[in-house]
Design a protein around this motif. Structure first.
Motif, mmCIF file in Angstrom:
data_model
loop_
_atom_site.group_PDB
_atom_site.id
_atom_site.type_symbol
_atom_site.label_atom_id
_atom_site.label_comp_id
_atom_site.label_asym_id
_atom_site.label_seq_id
_atom_site.Cartn_x
_atom_site.Cartn_y
_atom_site.Cartn_z
ATOM 1 N N THR A 26 0.652 -1.293 -0.059
ATOM 2 C CA THR A 26 -0.033 0.012 0.127
ATOM 3 C C THR A 26 0.754 1.231 0.132
ATOM 4 O O THR A 26 2.047 1.115 0.382
ATOM 5 C CB THR A 26 -0.900 0.106 1.202
ATOM 6 O OG1 THR A 26 -0.146 0.063 2.577
ATOM 7 C CG2 THR A 26 -1.899 -1.198 1.249
ATOM 8 N N LYS B 182 1.934 5.248 1.054
ATOM 9 C CA LYS B 182 1.818 6.059 2.311
ATOM 10 C C LYS B 182 0.842 6.452 2.586
ATOM 11 O O LYS B 182 0.485 6.456 3.753
ATOM 12 C CB LYS B 182 3.190 6.981 2.109
ATOM 13 C CG LYS B 182 4.562 6.298 2.055
ATOM 14 C CD LYS B 182 5.549 7.549 2.173
ATOM 15 C CE LYS B 182 7.073 6.886 2.419
ATOM 16 N NZ LYS B 182 7.938 7.978 2.147
ATOM 17 N N GLU C 228 -1.463 3.778 3.903
ATOM 18 C CA GLU C 228 -1.311 3.429 5.277
ATOM 19 C C GLU C 228 -1.866 4.334 6.092
ATOM 20 O O GLU C 228 -2.061 3.970 7.405
ATOM 21 C CB GLU C 228 0.267 3.154 5.296
ATOM 22 C CG GLU C 228 0.770 1.941 4.453
ATOM 23 C CD GLU C 228 2.181 2.005 4.419
ATOM 24 O OE1 GLU C 228 2.926 2.857 4.860
ATOM 25 O OE2 GLU C 228 2.841 0.927 4.000
ATOM 26 N N ASN D 36 -5.433 4.236 6.821
ATOM 27 C CA ASN D 36 -5.709 2.885 7.624
ATOM 28 C C ASN D 36 -5.176 3.194 8.969
ATOM 29 O O ASN D 36 -6.035 2.645 9.966
ATOM 30 C CB ASN D 36 -4.840 1.746 7.091
ATOM 31 C CG ASN D 36 -5.558 1.344 5.799
ATOM 32 O OD1 ASN D 36 -6.800 1.283 5.552
ATOM 33 N ND2 ASN D 36 -4.652 0.488 4.875
ATOM 34 N N TYR D 37 -4.251 3.965 9.336
ATOM 35 C CA TYR D 37 -3.879 4.141 10.644
ATOM 36 C C TYR D 37 -4.870 4.981 11.313
ATOM 37 O O TYR D 37 -5.273 4.659 12.493
ATOM 38 C CB TYR D 37 -2.520 4.910 10.538
ATOM 39 C CG TYR D 37 -2.070 5.484 12.105
ATOM 40 C CD1 TYR D 37 -1.529 4.680 13.138
ATOM 41 C CD2 TYR D 37 -2.402 6.836 12.301
ATOM 42 C CE1 TYR D 37 -1.169 5.294 14.279
ATOM 43 C CE2 TYR D 37 -1.698 7.301 13.360
ATOM 44 C CZ TYR D 37 -1.362 6.566 14.362
ATOM 45 O OH TYR D 37 -1.197 7.157 15.710
#
Length: 424
Positions: free
Chosen positions: A3, A5, A8, A11-12
């Protein structure tokens, strides 16, 4: 599967957020997978939110003729530099950066304030002696002395007292023209990454050295990201039909509508930040700078696109961006980080780590207030109530005459140049 940056980070943020901003969108029957035959009519139920927020966006827009006046000023500055420095005119390129170039410039809620136009002066180093950073920076200032230039950290402020704007003017040279030895010394701290071809070297006066910058790269990143489709086609058709029925007047080129959701989010959120400062909810000296808002929202939008997300309506996407905004800031080794996507190593939140947390607290307070205000707006269903609440939240005067629409405003009268970070 790997994935990006941005994906990511989204998602975080989704893992760390406590709850969604609003679940009101989930209530509409037939808006999820597999639309019903009357889904266009269902989508039009968003129209009262969309109209009010879009009209607020139009209200805070800086008129195209005012932008044009600033463009004329760029040319005058270029001619002034060429004449006073004996540089060939073709060695000097002046272009906008920041809010104007990303089409996210807004008016201040303080009626008399000027708006600032960021510009970068790009010099062809092969034609001009510019190897010494401070000598280069100071030569620009001497050439602009007749324009009352005032030195700042990396730029010169040109007040233009008889105009409604002032310029933040940053001298620079193309990064690929910097001597190899100097470039290697810069690389451990600041190296160009995405959109590297447009990277520049600017003078950082506290360190008396070059620093990598890439305003054209940031602008191109915002533009490229905003073009990625996240809104389902059926919603765009419904919105277009509703706009046609509303007979809304054409808007100037600098203006974008709510279907350009990334730019509208940047504009509205910047305005909301300014209103929080005006209402003393946050301190104006520690409010989040615009480049941070632009970076977080564009990263979030890009992350949604990279993850293949889609949204039924621009209002839903706007709410999703607000929902994740406060959870997109990283804290690594006890330090806040908001990375410049075009310059590796540059942290836009660097000052957040040197002020005992004041700027982060202002950011968090603003995000909490934004979330609360949007929840209030999205909980309303009556068109008049929505319009009234939007006016209150974004600091827009009530209509002076009949009708429920938000009013246009007259351009503000000029006044003294306010302090600015150069990152508006």
């Amino acid at each position: 599967m790997s994935t990006t940056k941005s994906a990511e980070l989204v998602n975080y943020a989704e893992r760390t957020r406590p709850a969604r901003l609003t679940n009101s969108f989930e209530a509409f029957v037939g808006l999820r997978k597999g639309f019903a035959t009357d889904s266009r009519d269902e989508l039009l139920k968003y129209s009262h939110w969309a109209k009010a927020l879009n009209e607020a966006n139009l209200h805070i827009t800086v008129r195209e003729d005012e932008i044009g006046a600033a463009s004329d000023a760029y040319q005058k500055v270029a001619e002034h530099l060429a004449a006073n420095l004996s540089w060939p005119p073709e060695a000097i390129l002046i272009r906008t950066q920041g809010s104007v170039s990303t089409k996210t410039l807004i008016r201040s809620p303080n009626g008399g304030e000027k708006f600032d136009i960021d510009a970068v002066c790009q010099v062809d180093i092969s034609r001009v002696e510019a190897t010494n950073p401070m000598g280069f920076f100071e030569s620009i200032g001497r050439a602009l002395v007749e324009l009352e230039a005032q030195a700042k950290r990396r730029c010169w402020n040109l007040p233009f007292p008889n105009e409604r704007f002032y310029l933040e003017f940053t001298p620079s040279v193309p990064l690929n023209t910097i001597p190899t030895q100097t470039l290697q010394a810069m690389a451990p701290r600041y190296s160009a990454s995405r959109y590297a071809k447009t990277a520049l070297a600017v003078v950082d006066t506290p360190t008396k050295d070059w620093k990598t910058s890439n305003p054209a790269g940031i602008s191109q990143w915002v533009d490229d990201t905003a073009k990625r489709p996240l809104i389902l086609e059926i919603a765009m058709e419904a919105y277009a039909a509703d706009r046609a029925r509303a007979s809304v007047s054409p808007v100037p080129d600098q203006t974008v509508e709510i279907t350009d959701t990334l730019r509208v989010a940047i504009r509205l959120f910047k305005r909301h930040r300014d209103m929080c400062a005006k209402r003393q909810i946050i301190d104006s000296s520690t409010k989040p700078i615009s480049v941070i808002i632009v970076t977080l929202l564009t990263t979030c939008y890009e992350g949604f696109a990279d993850l293949g997300r889609s949204f039924e309506h621009p209002v839903e996407l706007l709410a999703a961006l607000a929902d994740l905004l406060p959870h997109l800031v990283l804290k690594l080794d006890g330090k806040y980080r908001i990375d410049n996507p075009t310059v590796e190593g540059e942290n836009f939140a660097e000052k957040w780590n040197d002020d005992d947390g004041e700027r982060y607290r202002s950011f968090k307070t603003w995000c909490d207030t934004l979330s609360a205000d949007l929840k209030t707006i999205l909980a309303l269903t009556d068109q008049q109530a929505v319009a009234k609440q939007v006016r209150e939240v974004f600091g827009i005067p009530a209509p002076s005459g009949g009708g429920s629409g938000l009013p246009s405003i007259q351009p503000p009268a000029p006044r003294a140049t306010p302090a600015t970070s150069g990152l508006a």
